[in-house]
Design a protein around this motif. Structure first.
Motif, PDB file in Angstrom:
ATOM      1  N   ALA A   1      62.668  84.909  18.462  1.00  0.00           N
ATOM      2  CA  ALA A   1      62.984  83.933  19.506  1.00  0.00           C
ATOM      3  C   ALA A   1      61.701  83.463  20.206  1.00  0.00           C
ATOM      4  CB  ALA A   1      63.959  84.535  20.511  1.00  0.00           C
ATOM      5  N   GLU A   2      60.772  84.379  20.422  1.00  0.00           N
ATOM      6  CA  GLU A   2      59.498  84.022  21.051  1.00  0.00           C
ATOM      7  C   GLU A   2      58.674  83.118  20.140  1.00  0.00           C
ATOM      8  OE1 GLU A   2      56.410  84.122  24.006  1.00  0.00           O
ATOM      9  OE2 GLU A   2      58.575  84.250  23.987  1.00  0.00           O
ATOM     10  N   ILE A   3      58.689  83.391  18.839  1.00  0.00           N
ATOM     11  CA  ILE A   3      57.989  82.522  17.886  1.00  0.00           C
ATOM     12  C   ILE A   3      58.591  81.128  17.908  1.00  0.00           C
ATOM     13  CG2 ILE A   3      57.598  82.090  15.418  1.00  0.00           C
ATOM     14  CD1 ILE A   3      57.193  85.127  15.110  1.00  0.00           C
ATOM     15  N   ASP A   4      59.922  81.038  17.915  1.00  0.00           N
ATOM     16  CA  ASP A   4      60.586  79.732  17.984  1.00  0.00           C
ATOM     17  C   ASP A   4      60.221  78.998  19.268  1.00  0.00           C
ATOM     18  OD1 ASP A   4      61.801  80.049  15.534  1.00  0.00           O
ATOM     19  OD2 ASP A   4      63.707  80.754  16.378  1.00  0.00           O
ATOM     20  N   ARG A   5      60.190  79.722  20.388  1.00  0.00           N
ATOM     21  CA  ARG A   5      59.890  79.106  21.677  1.00  0.00           C
ATOM     22  C   ARG A   5      58.466  78.550  21.673  1.00  0.00           C
ATOM     23  NH1 ARG A   5      57.382  79.792  26.324  1.00  0.00           N
ATOM     24  NH2 ARG A   5      56.419  81.780  25.786  1.00  0.00           N
ATOM     25  N   LEU A   6      57.520  79.340  21.193  1.00  0.00           N
ATOM     26  CA  LEU A   6      56.134  78.885  21.167  1.00  0.00           C
ATOM     27  C   LEU A   6      55.922  77.765  20.158  1.00  0.00           C
ATOM     28  CD1 LEU A   6      54.277  82.310  21.465  1.00  0.00           C
ATOM     29  CD2 LEU A   6      54.465  80.530  23.216  1.00  0.00           C
ATOM     30  N   SER A   7      56.639  77.801  19.048  1.00  0.00           N
ATOM     31  CA  SER A   7      56.506  76.757  18.029  1.00  0.00           C
ATOM     32  C   SER A   7      56.985  75.409  18.538  1.00  0.00           C
ATOM     33  CB  SER A   7      57.289  77.134  16.772  1.00  0.00           C
ATOM     34  OG  SER A   7      56.724  78.274  16.179  1.00  0.00           O
TER      35      SER A   7
ATOM     36  N   LYS B   1      50.042  86.497  17.545  1.00  0.00           N
ATOM     37  CA  LYS B   1      50.176  86.811  18.966  1.00  0.00           C
ATOM     38  C   LYS B   1      51.471  87.563  19.237  1.00  0.00           C
ATOM     39  CE  LYS B   1      49.816  86.198  23.480  1.00  0.00           C
ATOM     40  NZ  LYS B   1      49.026  87.102  24.273  1.00  0.00           N
ATOM     41  N   VAL B   2      52.571  87.085  18.656  1.00  0.00           N
ATOM     42  CA  VAL B   2      53.883  87.678  18.929  1.00  0.00           C
ATOM     43  C   VAL B   2      54.071  88.991  18.191  1.00  0.00           C
ATOM     44  CG1 VAL B   2      56.374  87.322  18.734  1.00  0.00           C
ATOM     45  CG2 VAL B   2      54.903  85.437  19.438  1.00  0.00           C
TER      46      VAL B   2
ATOM     47  N   PRO C   1      64.036  89.486  19.275  1.00  0.00           N
ATOM     48  CA  PRO C   1      63.319  88.915  20.414  1.00  0.00           C
ATOM     49  C   PRO C   1      61.976  88.300  20.003  1.00  0.00           C
ATOM     50  CG  PRO C   1      64.147  91.094  20.966  1.00  0.00           C
ATOM     51  CD  PRO C   1      64.377  90.887  19.498  1.00  0.00           C
ATOM     52  N   GLN C   2      61.303  88.904  19.049  1.00  0.00           N
ATOM     53  CA  GLN C   2      60.046  88.346  18.582  1.00  0.00           C
ATOM     54  C   GLN C   2      60.270  87.010  17.876  1.00  0.00           C
ATOM     55  OE1 GLN C   2      60.724  91.682  17.926  1.00  0.00           O
ATOM     56  NE2 GLN C   2      59.282  92.604  19.345  1.00  0.00           N
TER      57      GLN C   2
ATOM     58  N   ILE D   1      50.328  81.829  16.383  1.00  0.00           N
ATOM     59  CA  ILE D   1      51.555  82.212  17.092  1.00  0.00           C
ATOM     60  C   ILE D   1      52.110  83.532  16.569  1.00  0.00           C
ATOM     61  CG2 ILE D   1      53.980  81.586  17.485  1.00  0.00           C
ATOM     62  CD1 ILE D   1      53.080  78.665  17.644  1.00  0.00           C
TER      63      ILE D   1
END
Length: 67
Positions: A33-39, A59-60, A30-31, A56
């Motif tokens: 995926a969150e890094i990919d989303r923010l990137s 933060k994640v 999940p982390q 990023i």
């Protein structure tokens, strides 16, 4: 085939390492995926969230590491 369950069994540390690695991988997805989303966001969108591109990962993943 039988498996010994005593503490002297040399296979247990290996099994513990493998299962620990699998659990960490499942927990980290999940982390990632969150890094990919923010990137994928623009620099302006990140700035609107109070982030810089270089921040990023911090933060994640910040809650996973103690400094």
């Amino acid at each position: 085939m039988t498996f010994a369950t005593t503490t002297t069994d040399k296979r247990l540390p290996f099994v513990a390492q493998v299962s620990g690695a699998l659990l960490r991988k499942m927990d980290s997805e999940p982390q990632l995926a969150e890094i990919d989303r923010l990137s994928a966001l623009s620099d302006d969108e990140l700035a609107g969230m109070g982030l810089r591109r270089g921040g990023i990962a911090g933060k994640v993943l910040g809650n996973r590491f103690c400094y």
